[in-house]
Design a protein around this motif. Structure first.
Motif, PDB file in Angstrom:
ATOM      1  N   GLN A  11      50.169  51.464  44.820  1.00 31.02           N
ATOM      2  CA  GLN A  11      49.148  51.575  46.483  1.00 31.02           C
ATOM      3  C   GLN A  11      48.174  52.616  46.465  1.00 31.02           C
ATOM      4  OE1 GLN A  11      50.936  52.724  50.193  1.00 31.02           O
ATOM      5  NE2 GLN A  11      52.735  51.100  50.389  1.00 31.02           N
ATOM      6  N   VAL A  12      47.055  51.516  46.281  1.00 33.23           N
ATOM      7  CA  VAL A  12      46.457  51.855  46.028  1.00 33.23           C
ATOM      8  C   VAL A  12      44.870  52.695  47.598  1.00 33.23           C
ATOM      9  CG1 VAL A  12      43.960  51.605  45.372  1.00 33.23           C
ATOM     10  CG2 VAL A  12      45.542  50.219  44.005  1.00 33.23           C
ATOM     11  N   PHE A  13      44.294  53.581  47.555  1.00 31.77           N
ATOM     12  CA  PHE A  13      43.753  54.461  48.685  1.00 31.77           C
ATOM     13  C   PHE A  13      42.178  54.030  48.350  1.00 31.77           C
ATOM     14  CE2 PHE A  13      41.654  57.541  51.334  1.00 31.77           C
ATOM     15  CZ  PHE A  13      41.944  57.298  52.145  1.00 31.77           C
ATOM     16  N   GLN A  14      41.407  52.828  49.420  1.00 32.85           N
ATOM     17  CA  GLN A  14      40.071  53.386  48.714  1.00 32.85           C
ATOM     18  C   GLN A  14      38.979  53.563  50.357  1.00 32.85           C
ATOM     19  OE1 GLN A  14      38.356  50.253  46.372  1.00 32.85           O
ATOM     20  NE2 GLN A  14      36.095  50.529  46.860  1.00 32.85           N
ATOM     21  N   ASP A  15      38.609  54.521  50.652  1.00 28.41           N
ATOM     22  CA  ASP A  15      37.426  54.374  51.776  1.00 28.41           C
ATOM     23  C   ASP A  15      38.579  54.562  53.129  1.00 28.41           C
ATOM     24  OD1 ASP A  15      35.495  53.988  50.406  1.00 28.41           O
ATOM     25  OD2 ASP A  15      35.300  52.178  50.039  1.00 28.41           O
ATOM     26  N   GLY A  16      39.872  55.094  53.392  1.00 33.82           N
ATOM     27  CA  GLY A  16      40.343  54.716  54.332  1.00 33.82           C
ATOM     28  C   GLY A  16      41.799  53.675  54.840  1.00 33.82           C
ATOM     29  N   ALA A  17      41.146  53.068  53.288  1.00 32.32           N
ATOM     30  CA  ALA A  17      42.251  51.876  53.953  1.00 32.32           C
ATOM     31  C   ALA A  17      43.105  52.000  52.727  1.00 32.32           C
ATOM     32  CB  ALA A  17      41.385  50.789  53.751  1.00 32.32           C
ATOM     33  N   VAL A  18      44.404  51.129  52.422  1.00 27.46           N
ATOM     34  CA  VAL A  18      45.569  51.465  52.018  1.00 27.46           C
ATOM     35  C   VAL A  18      46.240  49.659  51.125  1.00 27.46           C
ATOM     36  CG1 VAL A  18      48.050  52.178  51.342  1.00 27.46           C
ATOM     37  CG2 VAL A  18      46.678  53.416  52.637  1.00 27.46           C
ATOM     38  N   PHE A  19      45.640  49.221  49.893  1.00 29.62           N
ATOM     39  CA  PHE A  19      45.773  48.885  49.584  1.00 29.62           C
ATOM     40  C   PHE A  19      47.082  48.096  48.829  1.00 29.62           C
ATOM     41  CE2 PHE A  19      41.470  48.770  49.758  1.00 29.62           C
ATOM     42  CZ  PHE A  19      41.216  47.455  51.105  1.00 29.62           C
ATOM     43  N   ALA A  20      47.927  47.018  47.998  1.00 29.09           N
ATOM     44  CA  ALA A  20      49.130  47.047  47.529  1.00 29.09           C
ATOM     45  C   ALA A  20      48.207  46.803  46.036  1.00 29.09           C
ATOM     46  CB  ALA A  20      50.330  45.682  48.121  1.00 29.09           C
ATOM     47  N   ALA A  21      49.080  47.360  45.373  1.00 27.67           N
ATOM     48  CA  ALA A  21      48.580  46.973  43.983  1.00 27.67           C
ATOM     49  C   ALA A  21      48.584  45.712  43.522  1.00 27.67           C
ATOM     50  CB  ALA A  21      49.871  47.941  42.948  1.00 27.67           C
ATOM     51  N   ALA A  22      48.811  45.248  43.690  1.00 27.90           N
ATOM     52  CA  ALA A  22      48.723  43.562  43.295  1.00 27.90           C
ATOM     53  C   ALA A  22      47.524  43.362  43.230  1.00 27.90           C
ATOM     54  CB  ALA A  22      49.381  42.340  43.991  1.00 27.90           C
ATOM     55  N   VAL A  23      46.238  44.015  44.113  1.00 31.27           N
ATOM     56  CA  VAL A  23      45.087  43.507  44.615  1.00 31.27           C
ATOM     57  C   VAL A  23      44.507  44.231  43.192  1.00 31.27           C
ATOM     58  CG1 VAL A  23      42.715  44.667  45.718  1.00 31.27           C
ATOM     59  CG2 VAL A  23      45.054  43.957  46.733  1.00 31.27           C
ATOM     60  N   LEU A  24      44.757  44.674  42.390  1.00 30.64           N
ATOM     61  CA  LEU A  24      44.412  45.590  40.943  1.00 30.64           C
ATOM     62  C   LEU A  24      44.847  44.248  39.960  1.00 30.64           C
ATOM     63  CD1 LEU A  24      44.969  48.609  40.710  1.00 30.64           C
ATOM     64  CD2 LEU A  24      43.014  48.046  41.187  1.00 30.64           C
ATOM     65  N   ASP A  25      45.758  43.363  40.078  1.00 29.65           N
ATOM     66  CA  ASP A  25      45.634  42.196  39.455  1.00 29.65           C
ATOM     67  C   ASP A  25      45.318  41.307  39.226  1.00 29.65           C
ATOM     68  OD1 ASP A  25      47.817  43.820  37.825  1.00 29.65           O
ATOM     69  OD2 ASP A  25      49.325  43.141  39.771  1.00 29.65           O
ATOM     70  N   ILE A  26      43.831  41.025  38.437  1.00 18.80           N
ATOM     71  CA  ILE A  26      43.317  39.703  39.389  1.00 18.80           C
ATOM     72  C   ILE A  26      42.617  39.134  37.316  1.00 18.80           C
ATOM     73  CG2 ILE A  26      40.249  39.698  39.445  1.00 18.80           C
ATOM     74  CD1 ILE A  26      40.217  41.677  41.605  1.00 18.80           C
ATOM     75  N   SER A  27      43.469  38.239  37.610  1.00 22.93           N
ATOM     76  CA  SER A  27      42.959  37.141  35.996  1.00 22.93           C
ATOM     77  C   SER A  27      41.141  36.773  35.998  1.00 22.93           C
ATOM     78  CB  SER A  27      43.784  35.841  36.481  1.00 22.93           C
ATOM     79  OG  SER A  27      43.051  35.000  36.827  1.00 22.93           O
ATOM     80  N   ASP A  28      41.147  36.628  34.745  1.00 20.18           N
ATOM     81  CA  ASP A  28      39.708  36.212  34.192  1.00 20.18           C
ATOM     82  C   ASP A  28      39.112  35.032  34.856  1.00 20.18           C
ATOM     83  OD1 ASP A  28      39.828  38.425  32.631  1.00 20.18           O
ATOM     84  OD2 ASP A  28      40.256  37.802  30.726  1.00 20.18           O
ATOM     85  N   ASP A  29      39.640  34.238  35.392  1.00 19.13           N
ATOM     86  CA  ASP A  29      39.620  33.047  36.158  1.00 19.13           C
ATOM     87  C   ASP A  29      39.340  33.614  37.560  1.00 19.13           C
ATOM     88  OD1 ASP A  29      40.245  31.368  33.909  1.00 19.13           O
ATOM     89  OD2 ASP A  29      42.160  30.863  34.681  1.00 19.13           O
ATOM     90  N   VAL A  30      39.598  34.086  38.391  1.00 21.55           N
ATOM     91  CA  VAL A  30      38.778  34.488  39.058  1.00 21.55           C
ATOM     92  C   VAL A  30      38.009  35.656  39.584  1.00 21.55           C
ATOM     93  CG1 VAL A  30      39.640  35.703  41.879  1.00 21.55           C
ATOM     94  CG2 VAL A  30      41.776  34.532  40.473  1.00 21.55           C
ATOM     95  N   LEU A  31      37.377  35.942  38.511  1.00 21.96           N
ATOM     96  CA  LEU A  31      36.685  36.935  37.411  1.00 21.96           C
ATOM     97  C   LEU A  31      35.077  35.685  37.904  1.00 21.96           C
ATOM     98  CD1 LEU A  31      37.368  40.022  36.126  1.00 21.96           C
ATOM     99  CD2 LEU A  31      36.686  39.962  38.474  1.00 21.96           C
TER     100      LEU A  31
END
Length: 134
Positions: A11-31
């Motif tokens: 999990q990822v914690f940023q600015d008081g919110a917790v996100f799943a680690a899948a948020v970090l898996d961004i493909s080049d097509d999405v970018l």
């Protein structure tokens, strides 16, 4: 080496919110898609406020061509880029076969859609009146 140590992110914690680690898996097509969407927004915004930018240049050239085509449509002066526009204005029915989707609503049957839209607007107004929270 019999042992291997590492860290696995759950999990990822940023600015008081917790996100799943899948948020970090961004493909080049999405970018690339997000980047091009941002460029389109910059082009639209710059056109709206009247500031020329490189992102808005294709739109500015397209609008300039439309203005020139409108000016020379009724006069005898012509050039290669405007010849197709003049042919279309002279006989629009010749181009109807090339675009059957645009020709279909013009043939009739388009009267039901505005009536349906009018009913939807009336129904929305009634719902708003029922939700009186005062």
């Amino acid at each position: 080496k019999p042992f291997q140590y590492g860290m696995e992110i759950d999990q990822v914690f940023q600015d008081g919110a917790v996100f799943a680690a899948a948020v970090l898996d961004i493909s080049d097509d999405v970018l690339v898609t997000k980047f091009l969407s941002g460029i389109a927004n910059v082009a639209a915004f710059s056109r709206e406020i009247g500031v020329p930018t490189e992102a808005g240049l294709p739109h500015a050239m397209g609008n300039a061509f439309k203005n020139v085509a409108a000016l020379v449509a009724d006069i005898d002066f012509t050039f290669e880029a405007v010849e197709d526009v003049k042919k279309f204005l002279a006989d629009p029915s010749a181009y109807a076969a090339a675009n059957p989707v645009a020709a279909a609503p013009a043939a009739g049957g388009g009267g039901a859609a505005p009536a349906a839209e009018k009913k939807a607007v009336v129904q929305e107004e009634e719902e708003e009146e029922e939700m009186d929270f005062d």
